[in-house]
Structures are given as C-alpha cells and as structure tokens.
Design an enzyme around this catalytic site. Structure first.
Site, PDB file in Angstrom:
ATOM      1  N   HIS A 123      -3.726   4.489   6.880  1.00 58.21           N
ATOM      2  CA  HIS A 123      -2.651   3.979   6.031  1.00 58.21           C
ATOM      3  C   HIS A 123      -1.275   4.262   6.633  1.00 58.21           C
ATOM      4  CE1 HIS A 123      -5.383   3.191   2.615  1.00 58.21           C
ATOM      5  NE2 HIS A 123      -6.031   4.245   3.064  1.00 58.21           N
ATOM      6  N   ASP A 157       0.824  -1.223   0.000  1.00 56.99           N
ATOM      7  CA  ASP A 157       0.000   0.000   0.000  1.00 56.99           C
ATOM      8  C   ASP A 157       0.855   1.268   0.000  1.00 56.99           C
ATOM      9  OD1 ASP A 157      -1.916   1.971   0.519  1.00 56.99           O
ATOM     10  OD2 ASP A 157      -2.140   1.432   2.632  1.00 56.99           O
TER      11      ASP A 157
END
Lengths: 550, 550
Positions: free
Chosen positions: A363, A190
């Site tokens: 994130h 990611d």
C-alpha cells in the site's frame, strides 16, 4: 439534474470487506465485494462480509460488479453475494483465476466472469469503466477510471507507486495524468498506510534481503507468506533457483494458486524447479526450499501446525531457517509472535520483520498518497480502505495538497454520498455493519448479541442446575444436579457444586407452594449466582431447569 | 566448590512477571516479583503471576527481595508473594512508595520495606548488592551489581542509555566501568527491544512533540499514559504550564501516584498548576489539560470509558485533542485502535504514535545493548526480560560483541543455570509457567485447561438438554428442555431447539431398558451435537441431564 450517489458498503471505518456501489438514476455499478477476518473478540466467527441489504430489490438495476484485484478483502464475499445477486463480474485475468477457485460448481456454471484489461473501456449502463494498471502485492491489480454523466470518478483500488516492481510494470502514471487532463470530479483512494510517512519500499527491495537469508542458511529454508502474494512467490522461486535449491509448496490454496498462476502466465517457473512435498527428504537440506501458508499464525495453517508440531508430514528441525514474509494483520501480533517463539524452541532460525526487511507493504505511504492527489487534482476527495483514524489522516494529507476541507468527505460505511458536478453532500446513513459468517450461520443468525453472549460464557464459564421438586411442598426431590464448565478446575468445582446443593434446596423451600416453576428457576439462578460470587468472585452464566413433580 | 545457581522464575520467554532467584549454598536472593497482563485468549484472567513453588520449603534461606523499579511487571506479584513469604524487601524511595500503595493494611504492617539507594552496599547473606542508577520510563530505577563468592554478577534491570533524561540523571556508566575493572562473571540484561535497531530516543525528545501538540490545540488537551510513568507526567505538566494551562488528573491510581511522587519529591509541580476534575468546566477549554490512565484501551479505564461515552463526569467533545502517550502492549493493538477510532467519531483530534512522536520506549535498543555488553565485558551472558525471539536476538548481539556462543545461555523460565567461576551449565527445568489470577481464584484453581474450556464455550456456545424418562420403557416423559446460549440468535435457536426435541426422544427410545442413565446422557449428547453440526456446522458444548423416573 440527477445526482450521482456513491454508497460505501464496506472498507470505510475498517480494514477489509471492501465494497462500494455507484448509483445514477436506475443504474447501479458495484466495485469489489470483499471479506474481512474477525477480530480476536469475535469467537467462532469464520469471517465477516459486507451488509449489502441496501441492494435488495435493486437487482434489475445492477449493471455489473467490477473487481480491482484478487485479494480476499476485495473478492472474498463474492460467493455469498453471487448466491443472491445474478450479474456479470468484470476482472483481469489473474483476478478471474482467483475468483474461479473460490466459486462452487453451481456458481462457476452460472456466473459470467467477464474479461477486463488495463486500457479497456467497459460500458455498464451510464458508467464507462476504464481500468488502469497499479502496483500492489499481487499482479494484475487495477485502479478504475469511471466516467459518469456528472464527470470522471477515480477509484484507486489498492496501490503503491512502485518504480521497480517485480513484474516490471509500474503503476500507470500516464493514465492518471490523462485523467487529470480530462478533469476528475472525485477521487476515492486507499488509506491503509495513511499513518506511514515517506514512501513504501519497492517490492524488489526484498530481493537483497531474501538473498541474504538464503546465503546464510545452512539447512532448509521455509518461507511463509500469503497464498495470493503471487509476486512474492515468484521472488522466492527466483532466489531459491539462484542458490541451487528446489522449491516445494505446502498448503492447498497456495498449491492451487501457483498452478493457476503458472497456467495463466503470471508465474515464470521452470518445471524442474518444483519439488513435491513427498520428495523433500530425498535432497540434502541445503537444496530445499519450502513455501507455505500461515504467516498470520492461523492455527490450522501450515505454519500454525508446524509451530506446534502437528503437521502430518513436515517437521521443523534445528538448522531450518524460517522466513515470515508478510505483514502481520493488526490483532494477530500475539499469535504470530507465539509461532515465532515456538519455531525458535524447535531450533529453527526465524527471520521476520523487523529483524530483517523480508516484507514490504503493498500500500502507498503518505508521499505516494500525496503524489496521487497531486497527479489527479480531483475536485472532491473521499478516503477509502481504512479505519477512521486512517481516513482522517488521509483527509489531512489531502488538505495539505490543497483540496479544501469542505470538498473532502470522511465517512464510515453506509453514509450515502451525493455528487453533482460541483457539490458533494453526505446524506442519510443506511446499514453498513458486520455480517458474520460462522459455519452455516450467516448474518441475522449470528448477531453481535450472540458474539457478546459467547464472550460472557468465556469470562466465567457456565453453570447448569437441574432439580426435581414437589411443587406443593417446595421440597427438592433427590439431589440437585449442579454442573459447571470453564469456571475453575475439577477439584475446586467438585467442592463448590456440592456446597451449592443446599443453596438450591433452601431457595426452593423458601418459595413453598406460592411460586410458578419459572419463578422458582429465577430464584435459584439468583441464589446460586450469588453463592459463586461470594465464594470465588465470579458469576458464571446460569442455566436453571426445574422439573416440577406432583 | 559450591556453585552459584540462578533460577529464572519469570520474564524469560515472555514480556512480564519478571522474577529471578540467586542461590548460593543455603542462601537465596530474589530480584523482582512482577506480574503480567493476560493475552487476549485468556478470558476472565485478571493477571498472571510467576510460579514460585520452587521457593516453597526454602523460606528460611531467603535473605531478601531486591526490586529494580516500580513498574507492575517488577512489583505486581509482591502482594501475593508476601502473603506466603515473610522477608524484607529492598527498594529505592519511589519504588517503595509504589509498592506501599499496592499492599493491603496487614501487609503494610508486617512487611519491612527497606531503603536502598544507588551507591549503597546491601549485604544479604553471601550476596552484596550494589544498586546503580539507570534511566527507564520511571524515576529511581536501578540495575544491580551482585557480588557473590564466585564473582560479580550484573542484573541490568530495565534500562536505556538516555543521555538527556527528564530528571537529569543519565544511566551510571561510571559504575558500569568500575564493575568492568573488577571483572564481571555474568551479565543478565533486558532484551525487550532486542529487535529494534539503533538507539532508543531520549525521553526529552518528547518535549518538542508535546509542545507542538499543545501549540496546535485549540480546546482541551487530554493526555493518556501509564499511571506509573512519573517522568512523562512531569513532562506534560511542564509543557501545560508553559502554555498557560492547568492540569487535572483522572484515574484513581494516577491520582495516588501523583500525590505520592509529589510528597517524595519526584514530581516538581506548583500547587496552583493542579486543577480538580470537578473544576475543569470553570476554565475555558484552552486552559485545561487532563491527564488520564487507559492508554491501553482497557474497557474500565478512564480512556476506555471516555471512548464509549461512559465516564460519569467527563465527555470527549469536538475540539478536544487526545494524546496517547504510551507504547501499545503487544496484543492490545485492536483495542487501542478501536479507542482511537471512537475518539475520532466523537470529534476529537487524536494524536498517537506513529502519527506523531508522542511516546518513546524506556528500553535499550540494539546499539545500547551492545554498549552495555562492551562496557561490562562479562564472561557469561544471559538475556532476560523478553520472549524467546527477543532473547535469541539479544544473544546474537552478544556474539557480535565477541562473547563466545558457549558462554551465552538462552533459556526460558525454570531452567536452572549453574555457574562456577569459569563455567556455566544449564541444569534441569523446574516449573515456570503461568499462575492465573481470576478474582479469588488463583493458580491451581484456574488452570490452563480451564482457560481452554472457556475458549471452547466461546467458539460455539453451550447447549443444555434436560429430560425426564421412564427407564424401563426408554420413554421421555413430557417435553425435553433444550436450552442454548451463544450459538445463534433467539429466532434461529427457537427453531433449532424445538427440532432437537424429537432427536432426544428417539435417542432415549433407542436405548430402551438396556442403558444406565449416564450412558443415556452420553447417547443424547452425541445425537444432539450431531444434529447441531448437520444443521449449522457448529458443535456447542453439551450439558445433558437425564432424570430417570420409575
């Protein structure tokens, strides 16, 4: 020896519609089938799904779909995908609950939602999937170890290294260390926050900020967030309870999600904490909390309607405190700021980032990304989930951790990656663009050209010219009808369209006898367009219809 | 006793088109006449100017316009304003240079640009204006002390408390202290960064970041910034020189501004540092720097065209380093990110905030705003230059410094403020909305309703239906012409419009004899719109023209 092919179908070169296919021999494994929200220059588009034409004709080879977590950008295109492809879908419990809510009755009957929990070993053809727990802004998120005949591949999912998550379960670093022991062929990780230095704050760092807001609030507290941010909902409920407030939920999806998450045990909420929306006026304001959707300012959402005073039963009033507890999706800043300003106009106190730390990202930031790279020490690295600028930055971080540049592939959707046990090559590119969904129109029915046409219409409006004419004499019969929309105000248009009539008449006259009707139409189109440009420096889109008589 | 009226005409409740009128008796003083860039949901709008209808009929009372600095949001609407109002404009040297570039020949001849320098005392009717130096992202910016019969008013302009500015001239704190000694009735202060904690970094903190970029760059360095960021241009030139590079300028406005600023002594650049754009290929890449406009990604700007490969002479090639040295205007994020991604696709290394600290704001952050409040200790406070959320936050900061809540007015454009020597009241509201400029269409010609019409066109396109019919029989003669734009692709439309023809025929037949032509048109409009909705869940804008025959 057979190669392992990895085909990024979405999420590489963009934020959203994540989807990836792994192929080995005549076997395909799919990870995530997400959707993406349209950008502001895509008028009329409801959402965007991945272009998965590449999989057509391979239906019988697909062993299954594995879903990393229940956010829209990972599950949102499943209803479309499963209409065309019939296959089992593997996901954790909460994720299955969120998928089920999205499927229509037919799909709910037909589709097999298969359980998959961290620690499980799921065999799908030559692939063995080992999900492991990760922290993200939703519970029950996983990353994936995928054992292939060529070696172990790790797909990070969306993750952060939260050491004090709300549900008490940090990302499973022990499992990552075990992967390292076994040797990792490739990491797909990611990149969303690759331009953010340092470490993303823990989800639980919000508790203090929320408590401070509740402590200072004299009236009602209205908290807006995403309907799927289950852990945020838990936090708000806990804080509300500790301040002696009840909580009402506004917004169909959030109501459904809360119900489902409570049933599955992902929300720990005593019954008497919940208040129905109809009953909020029966309590004094300082005992009321309202959780609502629409922190992105979507016009039809609860917050969007509250901001313009168009909600059927709720009103924002002076004394209310409104908390926007979510990240603003890039491109939505204007709309969100407008909502904030309008709530202030209504006398509310509005609390939002960066005024107060009432949201944290789900994130990993740079230091966490480097940590993941260092724990796994993969041979090859492919940054995923991000615009090209994020992927590039993530690649730089990987180089800093010692992965040689030639072992890193920075590619956008559709570039086929081929792995052997000691090589990675970037192959040909298959389609990986936008598939637009606009009401019942999907994909080929609403192409990028259609979107451009819509934008042209918006820039200067449209003008329709209709006239009957005697073809032999080249004479317009009666008055030409000139109608314009979106060019200027009615007063200006009345004058302009009236003065355009002789332009039509003269142009038709000039074509006398010689021209075919479509040539006459084109001549009138040019003449009227030029007339508008001379008059107001604008060229509306033209629709000219000549009705030849005689 | 006569009151002092302050009328905010722009910049309160928005970022941009700053303008304010001060009125005492039959005397008006105007501060700034700026423009604003359109938001993304204002298609076709070139820019927005303030609504200054309030000043109509008061022409003979206006003693002059005072300009704080040369940015577009402070001078951009002057060309429009000066067409209607004839009066002297006071500004510092560089600001006058920037205004002059914007005026057409007629205005250049007619308008008196009057010099005004920090330390001057400019008498304009009952107002005595005392400009003082402030740091901002452009040289020669001033704040204003305005002595009125009721007391001293201070207008901060745009400012920051930069202690190490590039031109060596920090904001004039001594003058502010003097104002404090004399007693300040009211402060009007810049709120742009009221949600930013701490202190805005100094302009000179960029030197290190820029030097680092140049140090690492192997090929050409292309720096994008605003054409009016004269001190940024100076910094880039200095760094380029120290690395043995020449500098070429791309972009008409930047070329003009550099020329003007060099002539007036605001850019210190040796002749041999400048390279013409045509000559850049005569030097090796590592000796070339290009400064360009378009850091906001505007499609027709230099950077916008470089990103899509549409510049007539320049190309971005692998090895280039592109630096975006400017703040992204809220709402432009998507476009700017797209430009960054496209430059990466072309093989450039792109350096931008937050990847590297290559831009700093020109506006004071919270600690500086509190410092200004504490230095001046005004009786009354009015936050200006910002959206409502910024003004609200600035008001909170002022309360923290001890200004009582009732002495602070948080208002949006158009609210008339009335001061006596010991009172402030918010009076009636006069118009203060958007005046759109779209080509030759200005103001009343292109209303907010027109913009909404344009947006409707963009959502689902437009459909024109034209048919001839026999009125008595209610029979359509020939084929109805159904044309649609922006709804769906041609293949889908061909099918849809063909199937809409019988809908038209049947609807006309149903009205047989009884209906007037406009009723027939309305019936067809409804029927075809419903047909589209059934078929594709979209309702294009309809333009129906019935041609009755017989």
């Amino acid at each position: 020896m057979e190669k392992l092919q990895v085909v990024p179908l979405g999420g590489l070169g963009e934020v959203g519609k994540n989807m990836m296919a792994l192929e080995y021999g005549r076997n395909v494994l799919i990870v995530d089938v997400g959707m993406m929200f349209p950008e502001s220059d895509m008028p009329g588009v409801d959402y965007i799904i991945p272009d998965y034409r590449y999989l057509k004709g391979k239906e019988d080879r697909i062993r299954g779909v594995v879903i990393t977590h229940g956010h829209e950008d990972h599950i949102g295109a499943l209803p479309h995908f499963l209409q065309e492809f019939n296959m089992p879908v593997y996901a954790t419990k909460l994720t299955r609950g969120l998928i089920e809510v999205k499927l229509n009755r037919d799909l709910q009957k037909r589709v097999k939602l298969q359980p998959m929990e961290p620690g499980d070993t799921v065999r799908l053809g030559p692939f063995t999937v080992e999900p492991y727990h990760v922290c993200h802004s939703i519970p029950d998120a996983v990353g994936l170890g995928i054992d292939t005949p060529l070696g172990l591949v790790v797909h990070s999912g969306d993750y952060k290294m939260d050491h004090t998550p709300v549900d008490g379960r940090p990302s499973d670093i022990a499992k990552l260390a075990e992967f390292n022991q076994r040797g990792v062929l490739a990491l797909f990780a990611d990149s969303t926050n690759a331009d953010q230095p340092g470490t993303t704050p823990s989800e639980s760092s919000l508790n203090a900020a929320l408590a401070d807001v509740f402590h200072q609030a004299k009236g009602r507290v209205i908290v807006a967030t995403f309907a799927s941010l289950i852990s945020r909902i838990q936090q708000v409920m806990d804080v509300a309870r500790s301040f002696g407030r009840k909580v009402a939920i506004a917004g169909t999806t959030m109501v459904k999600n809360v119900k489902m998450a409570r049933r599955l045990g992902y929300l720990n909420v005593p019954d008497d904490l919940i208040l129905s929306l109809q009953d909020i006026n029966r309590l004094p304001p300082h005992q009321v909390t309202i959780m609502a959707t629409g922190a992105q300012g979507e016009p039809r959402s609860i917050m969007g309607r509250l901001a313009i005073g168009r909600h059927p039963s709720l009103r924002v009033v002076p004394g209310d405190t409104v908390v926007l507890s979510s990240h603003t999706i890039p491109g939505n800043e204007e709309v969100v700021h407008r909502v904030i300003n309008r709530l202030f106009q209504k006398g509310a106190n509005v609390v939002y980032h960066p005024i107060a730390p009432v949201h944290v990202s789900g994130h990993a930031s740079q230091e966490e990304q480097k940590m993941l790279l260092n724990i796994l020490r993969p041979k090859f690295f492919v940054p995923i989930h991000g615009e090209l600028r994020h992927l590039k930055q993530h690649a730089l971080l990987a180089q800093e951790t010692g992965i040689p540049r030639q072992n890193i592939a920075v590619v956008e959707n559709g570039h086929i990656l081929r792995f052997s046990s000691d090589s990675l090559e970037v192959g040909e590119r298959i389609p990986g663009g936008y598939v637009f969904v606009d009401g019942a129109l999907v994909g080929d029915a609403v192409s990028p050209q259609v979107i451009l046409d819509r934008e042209s219409l918006a820039v200067a409006g449209v003008c329709s010219v209709v006239f009957s004419y005697n073809r032999r004499q080249g004479a317009v019969i009666g008055e030409p009808r000139v109608t314009a929309r979106g060019l200027a105000t009615a007063e200006v248009l009345d004058d302009l369209t009236e003065r355009a009539q002789p332009v039509v008449r003269n142009t038709v006259q000039a074509t006398r006898g010689s021209a075919a009707p479509d040539e006459v139409e084109r001549a009138v189109e040019r003449a009227v367009s030029n007339f508008f440009y001379e008059q107001v420096q604008s060229r509306p889109e033209m629709i000219v219809v000549a009705v030849p008589l005689g």
